[in-house]
Structures are given as structure tokens and as C-alpha cells.
Design an enzyme around this catalytic site. Structure first.
Site, mmCIF file in Angstrom:
data_model
loop_
_atom_site.group_PDB
_atom_site.id
_atom_site.type_symbol
_atom_site.label_atom_id
_atom_site.label_comp_id
_atom_site.label_asym_id
_atom_site.label_seq_id
_atom_site.Cartn_x
_atom_site.Cartn_y
_atom_site.Cartn_z
ATOM 1 N N ASP A 19 4.777 25.493 -10.357
ATOM 2 C CA ASP A 19 4.154 24.505 -11.242
ATOM 3 C C ASP A 19 2.651 24.755 -11.300
ATOM 4 O O ASP A 19 1.998 24.851 -10.268
ATOM 5 C CB ASP A 19 4.457 23.110 -10.666
ATOM 6 C CG ASP A 19 3.781 22.001 -11.456
ATOM 7 O OD1 ASP A 19 3.450 22.222 -12.641
ATOM 8 O OD2 ASP A 19 3.597 20.906 -10.876
ATOM 9 N N ASN A 21 0.489 22.815 -13.484
ATOM 10 C CA ASN A 21 -0.323 21.702 -13.999
ATOM 11 C C ASN A 21 0.039 20.351 -13.369
ATOM 12 O O ASN A 21 -0.185 19.300 -13.972
ATOM 13 C CB ASN A 21 -0.202 21.634 -15.527
ATOM 14 C CG ASN A 21 1.232 21.359 -15.952
ATOM 15 O OD1 ASN A 21 2.159 21.478 -15.139
ATOM 16 N ND2 ASN A 21 1.435 20.974 -17.189
ATOM 17 N N ASP A 23 2.753 18.545 -12.716
ATOM 18 C CA ASP A 23 3.714 17.526 -13.157
ATOM 19 C C ASP A 23 5.026 17.676 -12.378
ATOM 20 O O ASP A 23 6.024 17.042 -12.696
ATOM 21 C CB ASP A 23 3.957 17.598 -14.678
ATOM 22 C CG ASP A 23 4.517 18.948 -15.100
ATOM 23 O OD1 ASP A 23 4.679 19.845 -14.224
ATOM 24 O OD2 ASP A 23 4.804 19.128 -16.300
ATOM 25 N N ASP A 27 6.500 26.151 -14.634
ATOM 26 C CA ASP A 27 6.110 26.426 -16.022
ATOM 27 C C ASP A 27 5.644 27.866 -16.193
ATOM 28 O O ASP A 27 5.555 28.622 -15.222
ATOM 29 C CB ASP A 27 5.019 25.441 -16.466
ATOM 30 C CG ASP A 27 3.923 25.326 -15.427
ATOM 31 O OD1 ASP A 27 3.397 26.377 -15.022
ATOM 32 O OD2 ASP A 27 3.624 24.184 -14.981
ATOM 33 N N ASP A 96 16.794 34.963 -21.983
ATOM 34 C CA ASP A 96 18.173 34.500 -21.932
ATOM 35 C C ASP A 96 18.567 34.144 -23.356
ATOM 36 O O ASP A 96 17.890 33.342 -24.005
ATOM 37 C CB ASP A 96 18.246 33.253 -21.033
ATOM 38 C CG ASP A 96 19.539 33.189 -20.256
ATOM 39 O OD1 ASP A 96 20.593 33.314 -20.891
ATOM 40 O OD2 ASP A 96 19.493 33.009 -19.028
ATOM 41 N N ASP A 192 24.087 34.810 -22.482
ATOM 42 C CA ASP A 192 24.855 33.759 -21.816
ATOM 43 C C ASP A 192 26.306 33.745 -22.322
ATOM 44 O O ASP A 192 26.540 33.772 -23.541
ATOM 45 C CB ASP A 192 24.182 32.413 -22.134
ATOM 46 C CG ASP A 192 24.693 31.290 -21.259
ATOM 47 O OD1 ASP A 192 24.595 31.405 -20.034
ATOM 48 O OD2 ASP A 192 25.192 30.286 -21.808
ATOM 49 N N GLU A 248 26.323 38.292 -19.731
ATOM 50 C CA GLU A 248 26.957 37.477 -18.701
ATOM 51 C C GLU A 248 28.379 37.291 -19.193
ATOM 52 O O GLU A 248 28.638 36.496 -20.097
ATOM 53 C CB GLU A 248 26.290 36.116 -18.515
ATOM 54 C CG GLU A 248 26.870 35.396 -17.312
ATOM 55 C CD GLU A 248 27.012 33.882 -17.474
ATOM 56 O OE1 GLU A 248 27.109 33.189 -16.473
ATOM 57 O OE2 GLU A 248 27.057 33.388 -18.607
ATOM 58 N N HIS A 325 21.282 31.205 -10.446
ATOM 59 C CA HIS A 325 21.072 29.764 -10.587
ATOM 60 C C HIS A 325 22.386 28.984 -10.690
ATOM 61 O O HIS A 325 22.364 27.768 -10.785
ATOM 62 C CB HIS A 325 20.221 29.513 -11.829
ATOM 63 C CG HIS A 325 20.937 29.917 -13.092
ATOM 64 N ND1 HIS A 325 21.344 31.214 -13.332
ATOM 65 C CD2 HIS A 325 21.361 29.192 -14.142
ATOM 66 C CE1 HIS A 325 21.976 31.251 -14.484
ATOM 67 N NE2 HIS A 325 22.005 30.051 -15.001
ATOM 68 N N ASP A 326 23.513 29.693 -10.731
ATOM 69 C CA ASP A 326 24.812 29.014 -10.849
ATOM 70 C C ASP A 326 25.600 28.988 -9.541
ATOM 71 O O ASP A 326 26.711 28.461 -9.500
ATOM 72 C CB ASP A 326 25.678 29.717 -11.902
ATOM 73 C CG ASP A 326 25.196 29.473 -13.323
ATOM 74 O OD1 ASP A 326 24.488 28.478 -13.554
ATOM 75 O OD2 ASP A 326 25.531 30.293 -14.197
HETATM 76 O O1 ISL Z 1 28.675 28.076 -12.746
HETATM 77 C C1 ISL Z 1 29.751 28.559 -13.029
HETATM 78 C C2 ISL Z 1 30.730 28.862 -11.991
HETATM 79 O O2 ISL Z 1 31.276 27.725 -11.480
HETATM 80 C C3 ISL Z 1 30.193 28.952 -14.338
HETATM 81 O O3 ISL Z 1 31.299 28.357 -14.813
HETATM 82 C C4 ISL Z 1 29.074 28.941 -15.334
HETATM 83 O O4 ISL Z 1 29.066 27.792 -16.048
HETATM 84 C C5 ISL Z 1 29.300 30.153 -16.167
HETATM 85 O O5 ISL Z 1 28.981 31.204 -15.343
HETATM 86 C C6 ISL Z 1 28.427 30.199 -17.396
HETATM 87 O O6 ISL Z 1 27.083 30.114 -17.041
HETATM 88 C C7 ISL Z 1 26.112 30.145 -18.019
HETATM 89 O O7 ISL Z 1 26.382 29.286 -19.107
HETATM 90 C C8 ISL Z 1 26.388 27.897 -18.832
HETATM 91 C C9 ISL Z 1 25.166 27.443 -18.039
HETATM 92 O O8 ISL Z 1 25.359 26.141 -17.579
HETATM 93 C C10 ISL Z 1 24.894 28.350 -16.876
HETATM 94 O O9 ISL Z 1 23.737 27.959 -16.201
HETATM 95 C C11 ISL Z 1 24.790 29.740 -17.405
HETATM 96 O O10 ISL Z 1 24.438 30.681 -16.423
HETATM 97 C C12 ISL Z 1 26.428 27.214 -20.172
HETATM 98 O O11 ISL Z 1 25.416 27.692 -20.994
HETATM 99 CA CA CA Z 2 4.287 22.082 -14.781
#
Ligand code: ISL
Ligand code: CA
Length: 553
Positions: A19, A21, A23, A27, A96, A192, A248, A325-326
Site C-alpha cells: 500500500d 497511500n 488506505d 496499489d 490477467d 482466466d 489458466e 491466490h486461489d
Molecule cells: O479456486 C479454485 C479451486 O478451488 C478454482 O475453482 C478457481 O475458481 C478456478 O481456478 C478459477 O480461478 C480463476 O477464476 C475465478 C477467480 O475467482 C479466481 O481467482 C481465478 O484465478 C473466476 O474468475
Molecule cells: Ca492504497
């Protein structure tokens, strides 16, 4: 031509990176302030999770305008500046591309709702009358959302409406977005859920004889027309730039991954697979706890072997990752944070950086960030809320157990702020962050990792450099050694006359490894102490070595 096979790619999930700024939200300027850190780490490209305008129901994966930047993250000017500053440091930016669906706040969708004659009606899937079919969404709801007297298809969150790729105008709009960013100088896209853009003709129910919602599986994944659309995208956009197309491909099989990534098909350059991420999960994914999240090292090895061999042998190509991140932070699943924290983090790094495929690092992984202890009050992730409800409703799990499972698997685990220092709020911000901060930032942070010669961070640098030095790691073949041995994974990578041998004990116990063949060797990297390569070796828990070898003739 830029060579993505030689690159190391770093994923930034902007909201929790840095971050600038005050908040409490990460960013773009925060990212810029850490480019020197990333340069020093040795990475070649950044994959930026979505930064477009979005109501943030799915934290940016629900885009409401592809041509503007989420104001919490900055402006288009800030983004241009990021591109410029990254270029200065020879770092590429990968965006992305979220094109399977848009947010229901996107003007196309709003127009479609407001005007029955709008051409945007056909951008999505609207159906009148009864519930169109029994499909279950990825996030645990019906895949159809009722709006007055009609339904629209949303295979993820209810505010992520699926786009109808059958409509050539939709595809044209997607290509336009891609060109807009490629012309700005981005290096490419992580696309995605790109293998779900073709839905089965007629949208029939899946297993209609079964009660309740059914996951549509092959009715939405790897459909026949995915390749057709990708070929068109390649022709219209990708082939005109020196760029990277990374798919992906959710729940992809090796066969489909080969189809998408073999250069002769002119579709994508690489894809991710999900088999390691889903190890130990039931067939419905990470909220399906019925296998107790248990798996064996042998299963881990078999998945590795399957993907490595099928990709290399058939001209396919993948990106290798352990975290994103998933997924919750993987060190707890594949390593041992209690007794062998550093050893296992480093062993896993050796694994990820010595496979065939481009290695990815997810922010914080390089300092060994772990999963926080969450309570339901900390949840932010829509998948978590929806799946929690689904567990209760569909699988009849009592609330307190459903909460435990959700705390255990929620994506929030991987989305806590990066620990930059020991200072208050971990140097991420000067105010309370938007999401739970893992209290262990005083023990695990970038500042300390930088100072400690033996840190996980410094080990990641060594792994990155190793790939720069040894082409066999980037282009070489993959050969399993003792494929059936259930604890230690070992393989050889060969390219031209260079051979590397990798041996990693993935177990918490010392294990014996018998290796036949006589080689001259040079020791390259280890998380323990360098040692000679002999035919009979006892490996300590998570002990890992990389050798350069030459046969003795
Ligand atoms: O997180 C998962 C495994 O349990 C997946 O089902 C995930 O939702 C899948 O890999 C798709 O992910 C991508 O599209 C999603 C988004 O929420 C995820 O962050 C992204 O990486 C929908 O756009
Ligand atoms: Ca910020």
C-alpha cells in the site's frame, strides 16, 4: 524473440502486495516501490492479477470496465508508469485477461438487462421461464441466477455473468481489449479460466437422473470449440506481437494441455494444471473434504511424472507453481512448518525450479509466508461464503464443522498482506490492512530474509540463478529416477551434453536412496550441506540436492 522458457515469473495479487497511500489497500504505486526488490530477486516478468475497474465481488475477477483501472489501485497513468519503470529494469508485465465472464456491473450486461432489443443480450446467456438446467457453479451455487422472469448463466460468482463466445462480436471485443494492452507494451496475458469459454451446445442438464445441482464438468471444460476460438485469437492478435499467452486451464487434462500449447497448433504458449493443487481434495474441489485432504508422496510424484513426461514428450508446455491466490499457502501441505520449516520451503523451491516448464512464484512465497489462523469473521473471499453455505445445504455439514473446513481452505489464507518488515502492519501499510494480517510477520518478513544469508529468500535467488546458468533446466528432457520409490523424488534433466540430477526427500523422515550408475559430478545446490553423490545415501527430512553429472566411460 523473448524467451519465456528461460523466465521466472512472479505473481502479484495487487490488493495485498504493498500500500502506498495509507488506505490499507495495496496499489500500483506500491508495486512500483518494490520493483527494485523484485529485480534483485532475479525475476523476469510479473503476472498482475486483475487491476481493471471492478466492484470487487471477486476481487477484480469481475471486471466492469476493461479500459480503466480500479481506482483503489490507481489510475491509467500510474499503470503506464508501472510499465515504464518495469521496462527500465527489464521486467515484463503480464496482465490477467478475464474474458470468460464480466461483472454484472459491466455496461454490456446492464445494457442487456435494460433493453430487450440490445445486441448485448446475445453477449451473455439469458433464458426465460424455468431453471434452464441443473448446473452447479464453481463457487457452489446454481450456475443460473434469477433476475425477474429470466435467468442468466454465471458459472462462478452470481455477479460474474458468462460471456457467449459463440457470438463473434464478443470475441472481437476481447481481441480489442488485448490489442489495447499489447500496444501499451504489456508482454502478454494470463487468461482466466480460458478453457471454459465453450459451453455444451443446447446447455443440457448434466446427469439429469441425479438429484440436486451437478457440476457440469466436460459440458463447460475443454469443450470442442475452445481450440477453434484460441486459434482465431492467435491469428487475430497473438501472432502479431512478440507476446506470451498463458492459459489458466481449469481442471485441464494433459491431452488438452498438449493441444493448447503445442506450437504447431498455434493456440497458447503455456498452461497451468490443477492436479497438485487439488491433491487430497474430493472430486468437487477444495471444499470437498471427503478425502480428508490426505495424500501420499507417491501421488505427488505420480502427478509430477505424468505432467512432466506428457508435456515434454508431446511438445506441450506448462507453467509450474506451488502457490497462487486461489490456494492456501502450500508449505503446510507439502512441507512441514513445525519441524522443518526452512528445509521444506527450500526443498519445494528446488522442486519448482528444476522441472520442465516456466516457474512461478506467488508473492510472499519467497520468504516462506505461512497460513494465518483465520476465523469466519476474517473471511473476504466470495468462494468461501458460497461454499460454506453449499457445504451446509448440499452436504448437510453442521455449521461449526463447515466453518472449520472453510477456515482451512479459504483463499483468504493466501491473500493476507505481504510482510515487508517487523514494523506495525508489517510494512505493508501505515494503517490497518483491508484483510487479516498474519501476526507472524515479526518472525517472517522480507527485511529479515534479506539480512540472513541462509534465508528462504536468498535460496530463491539461488534457484532463479541456477536456471539462468543451466539450459538443461529450461529446455531439457525429464527422466524419472526410481519412479516407484514412495518418499524421494529424483529426476534427470538433459539438454545437449548437459545433464542435471535432482534428488529431493519429500518426507519428514530420513530416507535411504539407492542410485546406480557411475558419474562424475559437480555439486550445484542444496538446502543442507553439499555432499558427494554416491550409490547409497541417507537423506535427512526434506534434504535436496542438484548435481551436474557426466557419465564415466
Ligand atoms: O479456486 C479454485 C479451486 O478451488 C478454482 O475453482 C478457481 O475458481 C478456478 O481456478 C478459477 O480461478 C480463476 O477464476 C475465478 C477467480 O475467482 C479466481 O481467482 C481465478 O484465478 C473466476 O474468475
Ligand atoms: Ca492504497
Amino acid at each position: 524473440m523473448k524467451d519465456y522458457k528461460k523466465m521466472t515469473i512472479y505473481q502479484i495479487w495487487p490488493r495485498s502486495f504493498k500500500d502506498s497511500n495509507d488506505d490499507g489497500i495495496g496499489d500500483i504505486n506500491g508495486i512500483i516501490s518494490k520493483l527494485d526488490y523484485l529485480k534483485d530477486l532475479g525475476i523476469d516478468a510479473i503476472w498482475l492479477s486483475p487491476i481493471y475497474e471492478s466492484p470487487n465481488d471477486d476481487y477484480g475477477y469481475d471486471v466492469s470496465d476493461y479500459y480503466s483501472i480500479n481506482e483503489e489501485y490507481g489510475t491509467m497513468e500510474d499503470f503506464d508508469n508501472l510499465l515504464k519503470e518495469a521496462k527500465k529494469r527489464n521486467i515484463e508485465i503480464i496482465m490477467d485477461l478475464v474474458a470468460n465472464h464480466t461483472s454484472t456491473s459491466h455496461k454490456w450486461f446492464k445494457e442487456a438487462l435494460n433493453n430487450p432489443n440490445s445486441k448485448y443480450r446475445d453477449f451473455y446467456f439469458f433464458r426465460q421461464g424455468e431453471l434452464p438446467n441443473n448446473w452447479l457453479s464453481f463457487f457452489g451455487n446454481s450456475a443460473w441466477v434469477k433476475n425477474n422472469d429470466e435467468y442468466y448463466l454465471a458459472t462462478f460468482n452470481t455477479t460474474q455473468a458468462d460471456l457467449n463466445w459463440e457470438n463473434p462480436e464478443v470475441r472481437k471485443e476481447v481481441y480489442k481489449i488485448m490489442k489495447y494492452y499489447l500496444d501499451k507494451g504489456v508482454y502478454g496475458f494470463r487468461m482466466d479460466v480460458i478453457n471454459t469459454i465453450d459451453k455444451k451446445e443446447g446447455l443440457p442438464s448434466k446427469n439429469p437422473h441425479l438429484k440436486g445441482y451437478q457440476f457440469p464438468d466436460d459440458y463447460i471444460i475443454d469443450g470442442d470449440k475452445v481450440s477453434k476460438y484460441l486459434k482465431e485469437m492467435n491469428k487475430e492478435v497473438l501472432s502479431k506481437y512478440d507476446c506470451l499467452a498463458l492459459g489458466e486451464a481449469v481442471l485441464v487434462t494433459p491431452e488438452s494441455a498438449i493441444q493448447y500449447t503445442n506450437p504447431k497448433n498455434k493456440e497458447l504458449n503455456m498452461t497451468f494444471h490443477f492436479d497438485l493443487a487439488l491433491l487430497g481434495c474430493g472430486e468437487l474441489g477444495k471444499y470437498d473434504f471427503r478425502k480428508g485432504y490426505k495424500f501420499t508422496i507417491k501421488e505427488f510424484k505420480d502427478i509430477t511424472s505424468l505432467w512432466q513426461n506428457s508435456m515434454y514428450d508431446n511438445g506441450g508446455y506448462i507453467g509450474n507453481y506451488l502457490s497462487n491466490h486461489d490456494q492456501k499457502r502450500p508449505i503446510e501441505r507439502f512441507g512441514d512448518i513445525k519441524k522443518y520449516y526452512k528445509e521444506s520451503a527450500k526443498a519445494l523451491a528446488i522442486y519448482n525450479f528444476t522441472l520442465y516448464g516456466t516457474p512461478f512464484i506467488y508473492q510472499g512465497e519467497e520468504i516462506g509466508m505461512t497460513n494465518p489462523k483465520l476465523s469466519y469473521k476474517d473471511w473476504k473471499d466470495p468462494e468461501c461464503f458460497n461454499s460454506y453455505n453449499a457445504m451446509k445445504k448440499m452436504l448437510h455439514v453442521p455449521s461449526f464443522i463447515a466453518k472449520k473446513i472453510a477456515n482451512f481452505v479459504t483463499r483468504d489464507n493466501a491473500r493476507t498482506p505481504v510482510h515487508w518488515s517487523k514494523e506495525k502492519y508489517a510494512g505493508f501499510s501505515n494503517v490497518e490492512p483491508w484483510i487479516h494480517l498474519n501476526p507472524n510477520y515479526k518472525e517472517i518478513n522480507v527485511e529479515d530474509n534479506l539480512k540472513d544469508e541462509d534465508s528462504i529468500l536468498n535460496f530463491y535467488k539461488k534457484c532463479i540463478n541456477l536456471r539462468k546458468e543451466y539450459d538443461s533446466l529450461c529446455y531439457g528432457s525429464y527422466t524419472d529416477i526410481q519412479k516407484d520409490y514412495p518418499y524421494i523424488i529424483s529426476y534427470m534433466r538433459n539438454y545437449k551434453d548437459e545433464s542435471l540430477l535432482i534428488i529431493i526427500n519429500l518426507d519428514k523422515k530420513p530416507r535411504e536412496f539407492i542410485f546406480d550408475g557411475k558419474y562424475k559430478f559437480k555439486h550445484l545446490l542444496t538446502n543442507y550441506r553439499p555432499r558427494n553423490l554416491v550409490s547409497n545415501m541417507i537423506f535427512q527430512p526434506f534434504e535436496a540436492h542438484v548435481y551436474k553429472i557426466t557419465p564415466i566411460t
